[in-house]
Write a protein that holds these residues in place. Structure first.
Motif, mmCIF file in Angstrom:
data_model
loop_
_atom_site.group_PDB
_atom_site.id
_atom_site.type_symbol
_atom_site.label_atom_id
_atom_site.label_comp_id
_atom_site.label_asym_id
_atom_site.label_seq_id
_atom_site.Cartn_x
_atom_site.Cartn_y
_atom_site.Cartn_z
ATOM 1 N N ASN A 557 -8.226 -38.291 2.016
ATOM 2 C CA ASN A 557 -7.007 -38.790 2.651
ATOM 3 C C ASN A 557 -7.276 -39.040 4.121
ATOM 4 N N PRO A 558 -6.314 -39.522 4.892
ATOM 5 C CA PRO A 558 -6.553 -39.812 6.303
ATOM 6 C C PRO A 558 -6.983 -38.587 7.104
ATOM 7 N N SER A 559 -6.710 -37.382 6.611
ATOM 8 C CA SER A 559 -7.121 -36.163 7.309
ATOM 9 C C SER A 559 -8.490 -35.687 6.875
ATOM 10 N N GLU A 561 -9.456 -34.811 3.933
ATOM 11 C CA GLU A 561 -9.375 -33.747 2.936
ATOM 12 C C GLU A 561 -9.731 -34.317 1.568
ATOM 13 N N PHE A 563 -9.561 -34.670 -2.547
ATOM 14 C CA PHE A 563 -8.559 -34.501 -3.609
ATOM 15 C C PHE A 563 -8.794 -33.179 -4.327
ATOM 16 N N PHE A 596 -2.248 -39.707 -2.754
ATOM 17 C CA PHE A 596 -2.949 -38.740 -1.895
ATOM 18 C C PHE A 596 -3.764 -39.456 -0.824
ATOM 19 N N ARG A 597 -4.438 -40.544 -1.214
ATOM 20 C CA ARG A 597 -5.332 -41.228 -0.281
ATOM 21 C C ARG A 597 -4.579 -42.028 0.764
ATOM 22 N N LYS A 598 -3.406 -42.463 0.438
ATOM 23 C CA LYS A 598 -2.591 -43.289 1.344
ATOM 24 C C LYS A 598 -3.386 -44.514 1.776
ATOM 25 N N ASP A 599 -3.535 -44.703 3.095
ATOM 26 C CA ASP A 599 -4.223 -45.909 3.547
ATOM 27 C C ASP A 599 -5.702 -45.659 3.848
ATOM 28 N N ALA A 600 -6.209 -44.514 3.462
ATOM 29 C CA ALA A 600 -7.630 -44.231 3.678
ATOM 30 C C ALA A 600 -8.461 -45.099 2.740
ATOM 31 N N GLN A 602 -11.192 -46.324 0.123
ATOM 32 C CA GLN A 602 -11.877 -45.698 -1.004
ATOM 33 C C GLN A 602 -13.381 -45.765 -0.755
#
Length: 623
Positions: A557-559, A561, A563, A596-600, A602
């Motif tokens: 994710n953007p932080s 982290e 999954f 969970f990933r939002k705009d992060a 892949q």
């Protein structure tokens, strides 16, 4: 950079200063020693000149005294020839001795027996001139009318009186005429010319001395208490004294000195010495002055060079480096503009031209790579089963798989096929690395596993043979993690093998999904000779097995982290709206990963495969 340059500049200038100082100190030390040796040799020359002058003066005085003595003796002989009665007249002899200013008068007969003497002593009466070495030398006067002899001064009698004897032939008859007296001038000249008095008059520098040695014995020195002592008692090693050809160092009276020898005769040697602290006075003074001057010069050179290089070079380098950092960080629109001198001007122009060409090359390469990656991705996806259900006429199971590729071509793949009418094989795998090499290795691995599995061998044997094939043809050093399951359709017996892949999730009956813990083998293509274990699971209608690659659990994710496994377990056990099927399960998981990933972005392929077993029943079981 400036600090580094200044450190190196300081080191180089300090080294230059040190080398200059040491060389100067060395040459000044050598020059000081040479000057000291020259001073000692000069004093040696003065001493030898004084000895020569003393000896010449002594010879002249000895000659004058001898001529005077012979004249007096000849006069006495002539008096006897004129008046032979003098020989028997003691009063006349006394008067003649006074007139000639002599201390003794002697006359012998033709046999060398004294017949007359002054003073009239008992030991002179009838003395035989041939009876002693001292007087025997005058015996030739009896037979040689021209005989004349002036004898060296010598001690006479117990009183140690020093007299000089002169003898000539008698003129009136054969015999000896002899005169003896104490020549005061000759005696004084001999004392003055005595070498024992010479060294005290020759100092070397302020505290140096000269010593005169005969054999190994001191015969002349300032400290008269050392006269007659061995040179070793003076502090000079005998081994140095015996073989000294050049100057050497010693300790005399506890003081370090420079010594020099010079022989002036068969057994006479001059020793000169000068204390080292006096020898190095000028050197030490010069060293201090040179140190101060060099330190001032060092500071001036360091500051001047440092300032000039800072202004002309380092500032320009800083500006160039700043622009280069911008360029390396991706800002290819940055321009280098340093024009302080011709070199920097050429450098700026060269960098700008290079970056411009690089931009064009990158744009062209990027377009070409994008086209190649799209082509590779299309080939990769075309090799995977895409039609579901893949076996529409088989109602004993339901199977679904999907791969959601990342931007970069990866090495994930899945496969599913019927080995025979009663055996379903399904595979999921992940090749190490990215890009076209990984895609090519994926194609090879997929084909080999498919070919071996269709021969009807066990799941473990499929991986064992596949591993041997990949190890023998793996020049790139790549490997693949894989999981295979072979389902016996009519009984529900599932044979599985795991080659370092993520553990699958299994739901049995109405229970929740749980990790399927089995013994893992080594990755495929990693090491030859590996034997892979296998396990059997008995499925009953309604059981579901879920397979995936690490693109699922390692989605970020953007932080930054992951999954992660716990979130995956939680996701698969969530209630799914509508009819449960492998397709809806995979769709649900993909949706949760996207949330969970939002705009992060892949970063890896997300590949999943799910199988639900129905047995002979044709009716799907709902969630």
């Amino acid at each position: 950079m400036r600090k580094t340059f200044q450190i190196w500049l300081f080191i180089f200038v300090a080294i230059a200063f040190t080398i200059t100082f040491l060389l100067s100190f060395f040459f000044q030390t050598r020059q000081a020693q040479q000057n000291a040796e020259a001073l000692i040799r000069l004093r040696f020359q003065d001493a030898q000149k004084q000895i020569r002058i003393n000896n010449e003066n002594l010879d002249r005085i000895r000659q004058m005294v001898g001529e005077e003595s012979k004249a007096k003796t000849r006069a006495f002989a002539r008096m006897i020839m004129i008046d032979p009665t003098i020989v028997g007249n003691q009063d006349r002899l006394n008067q003649i001795a006074k007139d000639l200013q002599v201390d003794e008068l002697h006359v012998s007969d033709s046999k060398g027996i004294l017949v007359a003497s002054y003073p009239c002593r008992k030991e002179y009466k009838r003395y035989d001139m041939n009876s002693a070495d001292q007087s025997r030398v005058f015996m030739p006067a009896i037979t040689d009318p021209k005989f004349e002899l002036v004898q060296e001064m010598q001690k006479q009698g117990a009183g140690s009186a020093v007299v000089q004897y002169t003898g000539v032939a008698r003129k009136d008859e054969p015999g000896i005429v002899q005169v003896a007296y104490v020549p005061k001038r000759l005696e004084e000249a001999i004392k003055l010319a005595d070498i024992a008095n010479l060294a005290a008059g020759f100092r070397i520098g302020s505290n140096g001395e000269m010593v005169i040695i005969k054999g190994n014995t001191i015969v002349s020195v300032q400290d008269r208490n050392l006269l007659g002592k061995n040179i070793a008692d003076f502090g000079v090693p005998l081994r140095q004294f015996a073989k000294a050809q050049k100057s050497f160092r010693a300790r005399i009276k506890g003081v370090p000195v420079l010594c020099l020898f010079e022989k002036i005769g068969n057994d006479t040697t001059l020793l000169g010495f000068l204390p080292e602290n006096e020898m190095y006075v000028s050197r030490n003074s010069m060293a201090i002055e040179l140190t101060v001057a060099n330190l001032l010069l060092f500071v001036v050179v360091f500051v001047l060079v440092s300032s000039l290089v800072q202004r002309i070079v380092i500032n320009g380098i800083y500006r160039v480096n700043h622009s280069l950092k911008e360029i390396t960080d991706g800002n290819l629109d940055e321009k280098v503009n340093v024009r302080t001198n011709k070199e920097f001007n050429d450098l700026s122009h060269g960098i700008n031209c290079t970056v411009s060409a690089l931009k064009d090359a990158i744009a062209e390469a990027a377009a070409r790579i994008d086209r190649e990656l799209e082509f590779a991705r299309a080939i990769q996806l075309s090799a995977l089963p895409k039609i579901f259900p893949p076996f529409p006429d088989r109602k004993e199971f339901d199977i679904y798989a999907s791969m959601f590729p990342a931007k970069e071509v990866g090495g994930d793949f899945y496969d599913l096929f019927l080995v025979d009418n009663n055996h379903l094989a399904f595979v999921i795998a992940d090749v190490s690395g990215k890009g076209i090499p990984a895609a090519l290795f994926m194609m090879t691995s997929k084909t080999v596993i498919n070919n071996y599995a269709k021969t009807g061998i066990s799941a473990a044997e499929v991986f064992t043979r596949t591993n041997e094939y990949l190890c023998a043809n793996n020049e790139a050093g790549m490997f693949v993690t894989a999981f295979i399951g072979i389902l016996e359709i009519d009984t529900g017996k599932l044979t599985i093998a795991n080659a370092g892949h993520n553990p699958p999730l299994l739901r049995q009956g109405s229970q929740s999904f749980q990790w399927l813990k089995t013994k893992n083998g080594f990755v495929l293509g990693g090491m030859e000779g590996v034997q892979y274990p296998e396990a059997e699971i008995q499925l009953v209608p309604g059981d579901v097995i879920y397979l995936y690659t690490d693109g699922v659990t390692e989605a970020l994710n953007p932080s930054s982290e992951f999954f992660g496994d716990p979130r995956l377990l939680e996701t698969v056990n969530q209630k799914i709206e509508g009819i449960f099927s492998p397709e809806t399960l995979i769709g649900h998981i993909k949706k949760e990963i996207a949330l969970f990933r939002k705009d992060a972005q892949q970063s890896d392929d997300i590949t999943m495969l799910a199988v639900q077993y129905f047995g002979k029943s044709t009716e799907q079981i709902s969630n």
